[in-house]
Enzyme design. Structure first.
Site, PDB file in Angstrom:
ATOM      1  N   GLN A  79      -4.479  -2.096   9.662  1.00 52.43           N
ATOM      2  CA  GLN A  79      -4.358  -3.355   8.927  1.00 52.43           C
ATOM      3  C   GLN A  79      -4.961  -4.487   9.764  1.00 52.43           C
ATOM      4  OE1 GLN A  79      -3.172  -3.755   5.701  1.00 52.43           O
ATOM      5  NE2 GLN A  79      -3.926  -5.838   5.935  1.00 52.43           N
ATOM      6  N   LYS A 122       0.843  -1.204   0.000  1.00 49.97           N
ATOM      7  CA  LYS A 122       0.000   0.000   0.000  1.00 49.97           C
ATOM      8  C   LYS A 122       0.879   1.255   0.000  1.00 49.97           C
ATOM      9  CE  LYS A 122      -3.700  -2.590   2.196  1.00 49.97           C
ATOM     10  NZ  LYS A 122      -4.456  -2.944   3.403  1.00 49.97           N
ATOM     11  N   ASP A 176     -10.739   2.376   4.220  1.00 50.18           N
ATOM     12  CA  ASP A 176     -11.050   0.956   4.028  1.00 50.18           C
ATOM     13  C   ASP A 176     -12.559   0.743   3.914  1.00 50.18           C
ATOM     14  OD1 ASP A 176      -8.831  -0.643   3.711  1.00 50.18           O
ATOM     15  OD2 ASP A 176      -8.460  -0.893   5.855  1.00 50.18           O
TER      16      ASP A 176
END
Ligand code: NAP
Length: 307
Positions: free
Chosen positions: A103, A59, A126
C-alpha cells in the site's frame, strides 16, 4: 407537464463495482471448480497511516465478498527498505500467493520505485512494476494499474464514446495519470484495447489559463491531482464526461471530515453530460479492478504451471 433535467447523469461507481464483484465471484467459482486453488492476495502496509489502513481494509473486504483469500502484513514505520524487500521476496517465492501489493505511500526512507519493481511482474496486481508499465506502453498484455483500468471500465460500461474524441488527463503521476493517458490514447485493436482518444496531458506546470482552455475543448476530462475545486463549471464543455479520481480529506463547516474530489461537483454537474461523484465513483472501481487483476494473475500462473 413534463420536466426534464439538464443535470449530468451521475456515474454510480459503487453500483458498477458491485456488479463486477458478482461477475468475478462467478468467474472465481468456476476457476476453483476446475480444480485450481483459491486465488490468494497479500497486502503489505508499512506504518500506521489511517488512510492506508482504510484502503487495505476495503480491499480485503472485497476479497472476502468475492471469495479471494487475503492476508495483510503490517510492518512498523521503522522497517528498513532491506527488511521490506525481504518480506516481498518471501511472498514472490511463496507458490500459494498469487498477488502481492504494497500500500502506497511508503515511509520517506523507502524508495517507492524500488519497492514497486521488487514485486515480480506476475504477482504485481497493482501493475506498478516497470515490466507491467512497459508492457502497457507497448500495447502488450500485462497487469494494468487498477485506478486507470477502473476509469477505462467506467467509460466503457457507461457507453461514453471515446473513439477519435478529445480527452484531457489532468495529472501525470506514474501510477495514475500516465497509465490513464496510455489507456485513453492507445489503439483499440491492440492487446490492451485502448480507447483511441486524442489525449492532452496537463500537470503542475500547465498554466491555469491553458488548463482551462484544454479542458473546455475536451469531450472527456479525467482529473487525478488531489486539489479540491480545481475543475470548475467554466472549464467544462456542455455535455462532456467528467471523471474525478482525486480524493482529499477535508473538514466541513461543522468540523466533520469528508472526502472530496478535484471537481467542483455541484457546479460542474450543471453543464457536464456525465460525472462521477467522490466518494462512490472511481474509488470502488479501483478495488473492483484490483480483484479482477488478482484473479487474472492466478489464472495466468495456473496456465503457466500447466505448460
Ligand atoms: P500525485 O502523485 O501527487 O500526482 C498528482 C499530479 O497532479 C502530478 O502529476 C502533478 O503534477 C499534478 N498537479 C499538481 N497540481 C496541479 C495543478 N494545479 N494543475 C494540474 N496538475 C497538477 O497523485 P496521484 O497518486 O496521481 O493521485 C492523484 C489524486 O488521485 C490524489 O488525490 C489521490 O488521492 C487520488 N487517487 C484516487 C484513487 C481512487 O481510487 N479514487 C486512486 C489513486 C489516487 P507534477 O507531476 O508536475 O507534480
Amino acid at each position: 407537464m413534463r420536466f426534464t433535467s439538464n443535470m449530468a447523469q451521475i456515474i454510480d461507481g459503487k453500483n458498477m463495482a458491485n456488479q463486477i464483484h458478482s461477475e468475478l465471484c462467478k468467474e472465481l467459482s468456476q476457476f476453483v471448480a476446475e480444480g485450481n486453488p483459491v486465488p490468494h492476495l497479500t497486502a503489505i502496509i508499512v506504518g500506521e497511516d489511517p488512510a492506508s489502513q482504510k484502503y487495505v481494509e476495503k480491499k480485503t473486504e472485497a476479497c472476502k465478498k468475492i471469495g479471494i483469500r487475503s492476508r495483510t502484513i503490517v510492518l512498523p514505520e521503522s522497517t528498513t527498505q532491506a527488511e521490506l524487500l525481504d518480506v516481498i521476496d518471501k511472498q514472490n517465492k511463496d507458490e500459494s500467493v498469487n498477488g502481492v501489493l504494497v500500500q502506497l505511500p511508503v515511509p520517506a526512507h523507502i524508495d517507492e520505485r524500488t519497492v514497486c519493481n521488487a514485486i515480480i511482474a506476475a504477482k504485481d496486481v497493482d501493475g506498478f512494476n516497470e515490466i507491467n508499465i512497459g508492457r502497457l506502453a507497448l500495447d502488450m498484455n500485462g497487469i494494468v494499474p487498477a485506478t486507470p483500468l477502473g476509469v477505462k471500465t467506467l467509460l466503457e460500461r457507461t457507453n461514453i464514446p471515446t473513439f477519435g474524441r478529445n480527452a484531457v488527463v489532468v495529472g501525470r503521476s506514474k501510477n495514475v495519470g500516465l497509465p490513464l493517458s496510455i489507456l485513453l490514447h492507445s489503439d483499440g485493436s491492440h492487446a490492451t484495447k485502448g480507447l483511441d482518444a486524442t489525449v492532452t496531458i496537463c500537470h503542475r506546470y500547465t498554466p491555469a489559463k491553458e488548463l482551462a482552455k484544454y479542458c473546455r475543448q475536451a469531450d472527456i476530462i479525467v482529473v487525478a491531482v488531489g486539489k479540491p475545486g480545481l475543475i470548475t463549471k467554466d472549464m467544462v464543455k456542455p455535455g462532456a464526461c467528467v471523471i474525478d479520481v482525486g480524493i482529499t480529506r477535508v473538514q466541513d463547516e461543522a468540523g466533520k471530515y469528508k472526502l472530496v474530489g478535484d471537481v467542483d461537483f455541484d457546479e460542474v454537474r450543471q453543464v457536464a453530460g456525465h460525472i462521477t461523484p467522490v466518494p462512490g465513483g472511481v474509488g470502488p472501481m479501483t478495488v473492483a479492478m484490483l480483484m479482477q487483476n488478482t484473479i487474472l494473475a492466478a489464472k495466468k500462473q495456473a496456465a503457466d504451471r500447466a505448460n
